[in-house]
Design a protein around this motif. Sequence first.
Motif, PDB file in Angstrom:
ATOM      1  N   ASP A 197      37.217  41.736  38.808  1.00 23.51           N
ATOM      2  CA  ASP A 197      36.901  43.096  39.448  1.00 23.51           C
ATOM      3  C   ASP A 197      35.267  43.164  39.198  1.00 23.51           C
ATOM      4  N   MET A 198      34.749  42.706  40.526  1.00 20.44           N
ATOM      5  CA  MET A 198      33.386  42.904  40.350  1.00 20.44           C
ATOM      6  C   MET A 198      32.896  44.097  41.277  1.00 20.44           C
ATOM      7  N   PRO A 199      31.608  44.653  41.261  1.00 23.41           N
ATOM      8  CA  PRO A 199      30.809  44.314  40.190  1.00 23.41           C
ATOM      9  C   PRO A 199      30.897  45.202  39.016  1.00 23.41           C
ATOM     10  N   GLY A 200      29.849  45.055  38.229  1.00 24.92           N
ATOM     11  CA  GLY A 200      30.195  45.907  36.896  1.00 24.92           C
ATOM     12  C   GLY A 200      30.609  44.977  35.652  1.00 24.92           C
ATOM     13  N   LEU A 201      31.023  43.871  35.827  1.00 23.38           N
ATOM     14  CA  LEU A 201      31.561  42.972  34.710  1.00 23.38           C
ATOM     15  C   LEU A 201      30.294  42.288  34.051  1.00 23.38           C
ATOM     16  N   ASP A 202      30.244  42.308  32.926  1.00 24.53           N
ATOM     17  CA  ASP A 202      29.278  41.674  32.238  1.00 24.53           C
ATOM     18  C   ASP A 202      29.841  40.093  31.948  1.00 24.53           C
TER      19      ASP A 202
END
Length: 291
Positions: A197-202
């Motif tokens: 799940d993108m965005p926001g994933l480090d």
Amino acid sequence: MSPLDPARMEMAAVGDRYADYCLWDYEPVGPTAGRLRQVSLLWHSLACAGADPRLFAICDALRNGLGPGRSVWGAKRRDGVTTWEFYFYDYARLDRTVSIERVLGILAPFVPCGLRYAGARPYFMFSLDLDDALARGERGLERLNIYVGNPGSSVSSGLSYGLTRDGLVFDNLYSFFDAARERDAIRAKTACSAHLDMPGLDLDAILWPDLMTCGVVVVANKRLCDSVYFSRIGIDGLIAFLDRLAYPPAIRDFVRSERRRLSHLLFDVGIDYAFVDGRLTVTKSAYYGLL
């Protein structure tokens, strides 16, 4: 856990081969006198899992039949259970001497396998899984993994297929990157995933900074997950990997206690990962070495 036969703590010797999990050779990174062979970690893994003695015998037969340093083992952990995968390379491809037929012939006294694959096809590697059930004769060898090259791209890559009695099924795409020179490409490849799940994933949650000092990073796209492999890490990287994934204390304590005698080696590790219930989850992990 079963006690480890002291004879399985194998000492390095003159003429030993040093190679990573692709069987690409390297020079040892420290003195080798009085140090351990990488295969000692396999024997310890089997002992920690209480493996059937026949599994040790199968490993011995493979090494005796092919020669030391001609194949690779991986200790794979999923849901608290350890199994072992063995990898057989021959980059001569059609002129190979380490063939599926040869390895199945070595295994024939221990386990039946009715699978066949044409030697006229240019595979450079294949692998198979071993566990207690197979060693005890409770199941046959029902699957082989076949690996072929993937020319035509600026990124070094390979393809794997699963071979069962139902035929050949495409499984995975592996992409190889120089860890020092291709950081941006590694991150871009990791982010381009059907499972994240993108965005926001480090992305540092996948590309662990303390292991990105390795030599080669491999990003794999698989049907049910993605994977990343860190190739040619030092002993401290292996210890950090085992600690982060909370491997059994017996495994971690052994590697830590033998740090000095393993410090001349380079190691390869990998994780499978996917989103499970909305969270990034490591679903499988493994560490590798020479048989």
